[in-house]
Design a protein around this motif. Structure first.
Motif, PDB file in Angstrom:
ATOM      1  N   PRO A  30       8.913 -30.700 -46.877  1.00 31.39           N
ATOM      2  CA  PRO A  30       9.631 -31.051 -45.422  1.00 31.39           C
ATOM      3  C   PRO A  30      10.844 -30.234 -45.560  1.00 31.39           C
ATOM      4  O   PRO A  30      11.486 -29.962 -46.411  1.00 31.39           O
ATOM      5  CB  PRO A  30       9.824 -32.443 -45.441  1.00 31.39           C
ATOM      6  CG  PRO A  30       8.745 -32.997 -46.370  1.00 31.39           C
ATOM      7  CD  PRO A  30       8.588 -31.730 -47.454  1.00 31.39           C
ATOM      8  N   ALA A  31      11.348 -29.837 -44.250  1.00 33.17           N
ATOM      9  CA  ALA A  31      12.705 -29.206 -44.058  1.00 33.17           C
ATOM     10  C   ALA A  31      13.749 -29.939 -44.767  1.00 33.17           C
ATOM     11  O   ALA A  31      13.821 -31.185 -44.560  1.00 33.17           O
ATOM     12  CB  ALA A  31      13.024 -28.914 -42.376  1.00 33.17           C
ATOM     13  N   GLY A  32      14.485 -29.294 -45.244  1.00 35.54           N
ATOM     14  CA  GLY A  32      15.556 -29.890 -46.119  1.00 35.54           C
ATOM     15  C   GLY A  32      15.192 -30.390 -47.445  1.00 35.54           C
ATOM     16  O   GLY A  32      16.112 -30.896 -48.346  1.00 35.54           O
ATOM     17  N   GLY A  33      13.933 -29.947 -47.847  1.00 32.28           N
ATOM     18  CA  GLY A  33      13.674 -30.267 -49.399  1.00 32.28           C
ATOM     19  C   GLY A  33      12.666 -31.223 -49.575  1.00 32.28           C
ATOM     20  O   GLY A  33      12.836 -32.256 -48.668  1.00 32.28           O
ATOM     21  N   SER A  34      11.999 -31.412 -50.726  1.00 30.50           N
ATOM     22  CA  SER A  34      11.365 -32.669 -51.008  1.00 30.50           C
ATOM     23  C   SER A  34      12.173 -34.063 -50.829  1.00 30.50           C
ATOM     24  O   SER A  34      13.393 -34.143 -51.607  1.00 30.50           O
ATOM     25  CB  SER A  34      10.842 -32.484 -52.300  1.00 30.50           C
ATOM     26  OG  SER A  34      10.511 -33.691 -52.822  1.00 30.50           O
ATOM     27  N   PRO A  35      11.747 -34.943 -50.140  1.00 28.48           N
ATOM     28  CA  PRO A  35      12.381 -36.398 -50.146  1.00 28.48           C
ATOM     29  C   PRO A  35      12.435 -36.929 -51.440  1.00 28.48           C
ATOM     30  O   PRO A  35      13.024 -37.797 -51.726  1.00 28.48           O
ATOM     31  CB  PRO A  35      11.442 -36.914 -49.173  1.00 28.48           C
ATOM     32  CG  PRO A  35      10.280 -36.422 -49.067  1.00 28.48           C
ATOM     33  CD  PRO A  35      10.310 -34.755 -49.574  1.00 28.48           C
ATOM     34  N   THR A  36      11.329 -36.651 -52.262  1.00 32.61           N
ATOM     35  CA  THR A  36      11.516 -37.527 -53.402  1.00 32.61           C
ATOM     36  C   THR A  36      12.146 -36.678 -54.775  1.00 32.61           C
ATOM     37  O   THR A  36      12.423 -37.430 -55.632  1.00 32.61           O
ATOM     38  CB  THR A  36      10.053 -37.824 -54.043  1.00 32.61           C
ATOM     39  OG1 THR A  36       9.391 -36.532 -54.286  1.00 32.61           O
ATOM     40  CG2 THR A  36       9.462 -38.196 -52.871  1.00 32.61           C
ATOM     41  N   GLY A  37      12.672 -35.590 -54.603  1.00 29.23           N
ATOM     42  CA  GLY A  37      13.201 -34.981 -55.732  1.00 29.23           C
ATOM     43  C   GLY A  37      12.047 -34.475 -56.558  1.00 29.23           C
ATOM     44  O   GLY A  37      12.416 -33.760 -57.629  1.00 29.23           O
ATOM     45  N   ARG A  38      11.043 -34.399 -56.298  1.00 31.69           N
ATOM     46  CA  ARG A  38       9.767 -33.802 -57.206  1.00 31.69           C
ATOM     47  C   ARG A  38       8.915 -32.967 -56.098  1.00 31.69           C
ATOM     48  O   ARG A  38       9.015 -33.399 -54.947  1.00 31.69           O
ATOM     49  CB  ARG A  38       8.896 -35.003 -57.537  1.00 31.69           C
ATOM     50  CG  ARG A  38       9.656 -35.853 -58.714  1.00 31.69           C
ATOM     51  CD  ARG A  38       9.793 -35.009 -60.044  1.00 31.69           C
ATOM     52  NE  ARG A  38      10.709 -35.761 -60.877  1.00 31.69           N
ATOM     53  CZ  ARG A  38      10.489 -35.728 -62.301  1.00 31.69           C
ATOM     54  NH1 ARG A  38       9.784 -35.010 -62.832  1.00 31.69           N
ATOM     55  NH2 ARG A  38      11.470 -36.283 -62.944  1.00 31.69           N
ATOM     56  N   PRO A  39       8.087 -32.210 -56.336  1.00 37.79           N
ATOM     57  CA  PRO A  39       7.257 -31.188 -55.397  1.00 37.79           C
ATOM     58  C   PRO A  39       6.157 -32.308 -55.039  1.00 37.79           C
ATOM     59  O   PRO A  39       5.524 -33.168 -55.578  1.00 37.79           O
ATOM     60  CB  PRO A  39       6.411 -30.308 -56.450  1.00 37.79           C
ATOM     61  CG  PRO A  39       7.002 -30.635 -57.862  1.00 37.79           C
ATOM     62  CD  PRO A  39       7.876 -31.755 -58.121  1.00 37.79           C
TER      63      PRO A  39
END
Lengths: 241, 183
Positions: free
Chosen positions: A218-227
């Motif tokens: 998602p835009a802004g990067g992974s929400p979970t910090g993992r792929p």
């Protein structure tokens, strides 16, 4: 796998049954090509469970499924350049297309030569370089890791990124630590990533065979910090020498 | 080992695919696609998604045919693994969770039935049948739920009503006993 070779058979079974976590499964896949024991264990496991697949009643499949497959098949071997970049005036499959391919290859060679001399002239050398390929084995990108969370990512294919998505760069310094983000690629263009603030504690120096991959997040990067998204390309690093 | 009729045909077909022979891929499709759709559907639980899985898988079979080595397991096992992996990846992307939410309640029972039906239909003369039969019920169920239905450790624990850690170690021990039995 290197951490506990004694239970390769157990890990192979859990991989075949789909019981490994996504990151573990990816690591198994990354190790496959250079670990013949693991490969053999997985092949044996598949064949052990195969009789369960024979219990399935064949579904009735319409001809349209085959039509969709047939329409999407790339030309064997010649794959990438020819199929990915048809020119606007490509009306004779013979001459024109190959001429276009040859020109594209020439242009790519010039670009690579420029990029290479640029690399050689730079004061700082990368510690490792990884060539990332997609599922079809086509080269998609390179990652040069300079250590200290500084890396250069060069895209070598066109990526279509939906508006609400971004490409994120990951590496796997160790199975214990799990995948770590090196940063985001905005606008699907080659980038230099400089020290990724979020991971704070710093990474060990990149080592030989370390896994690098690009995923769609998602835009802004992974929400979970993992792929979390699909893998666009992945590859193992080699130490430069 | 017995893996169905004429596995050599598939090995030959894969080699032809690697040379660019589309009729060879078509022959694999004609022979296996129906069963592969069913296997994918047991995991993703929707026919349209299952066909999507099989479609992607055949393109992968085509592009990766040159990587298949007959000394590394049967061609059939290799082909089926590609389909199972695509189906499992689709699950991991979370598509089953939100696409099936609404019908989950309705189909959950069907799904468990699929898993047990596969066990009851497993070739009784196969070594796998003997060895799975020798496991206790919970271990056998856990292994079948994972392989047939693509259930995760957590989903198995929830459905069998046993703690997650226990589930993991039982399945691990079940798999180990199975390997020993089939060796």
């Amino acid at each position: 796998m290197s951490k506990d070779r004694t239970d390769i058979a157990g890990m192979a079974d859990e991989y075949v049954l789909g019981l490994l976590e996504a990151a573990e499964a990816r690591q198994v896949e990354a190790e496959l090509d250079r670990d013949p024991d693991l490969k053999a264990a997985i092949a044996a496991s598949r064949d052990r469970f195969l009789p369960l697949d024979d219990t399935a009643d064949p579904a009735v499949v319409g001809d349209d499924l085959w039509s969709r497959i047939d329409a999407a098949l790339p030309v064997q071997g010649a794959a990438s350049a020819a199929t990915r970049r048809p020119t606007a005036n490509d009306n004779s499959p013979g001459g024109q297309r190959w001429r276009a391919t040859a020109l594209a290859a020439l242009a790519a060679a010039v670009l690579l030569a420029v990029a290479l001399s640029f690399n050689l002239m730079r004061a700082v050398e990368p510690l490792v370089v990884a060539v990332l390929v997609n599922e079809a084995g086509e080269i998609q990108a390179t990652v040069e890791d300079f250590g200290n969370e500084r890396a250069a990512v060069r895209l070598l294919a066109d990526f279509t990124v939906p508006e609400d998505k971004t490409i994120e760069v990951w590496t796997l310094p160790s199975p214990e630590r799990g995948p770590v983000s090196l940063g985001l690629i905005e606008d699907a263009r080659s980038v230099r990533l400089e020290g990724h603030a979020a991971s704070g504690s710093g990474l060990p120096l990149p080592r030989d065979s370390q896994l690098y991959e690009l995923t769609l997040e998602p835009a802004g990067g992974s929400p979970t910090g993992r792929p979390t998204g699909v893998i666009l390309a992945k590859g193992l690093a080699r130490i430069t020498r | 080992m017995v893996t169905g009729s004429a596995p050599d045909d598939l090995t030959t077909a894969l080699a032809a695919c690697a040379q660019g022979d589309r009729t060879a891929l078509r022959s694999i499709f004609d022979r296996e696609a129906g069963r592969l759709v069913t296997i994918a559907e047991r995991i993703v639980r929707r026919r349209d998604l299952a066909e999507e899985v099989v479609q992607d898988s055949f393109i992968r079979i085509w592009t990766q045919a040159h990587q298949y080595r007959p000394d590394r397991g049967s061609a059939r096992g290799w082909i089926y693994a590609i389909v199972r992996n695509r189906a499992l990846n689709l699950l991991r992307d979370g598509r089953r969770e939100y696409t099936v939410e609404d019908v989950e309640g309705l189909r959950e029972r069907d799904q468990v039935d699929h898993v047990m039906a596969a066990w009851h239909r497993l070739d009784r003369t196969s070594r796998l049948h003997d060895c799975l039969g020798a496991l206790d019920d919970t271990k056998r169920r856990g292994i079948l739920m994972a392989y047939i239905g693509g259930y995760s450790h957590g989903e198995i624990a929830g459905r069998l009503r046993i703690p997650l850690g226990t589930t993991k170690s039982w399945i691990r021990r079940g798999l180990s006993a199975l390997r020993e039995c089939m060796a």
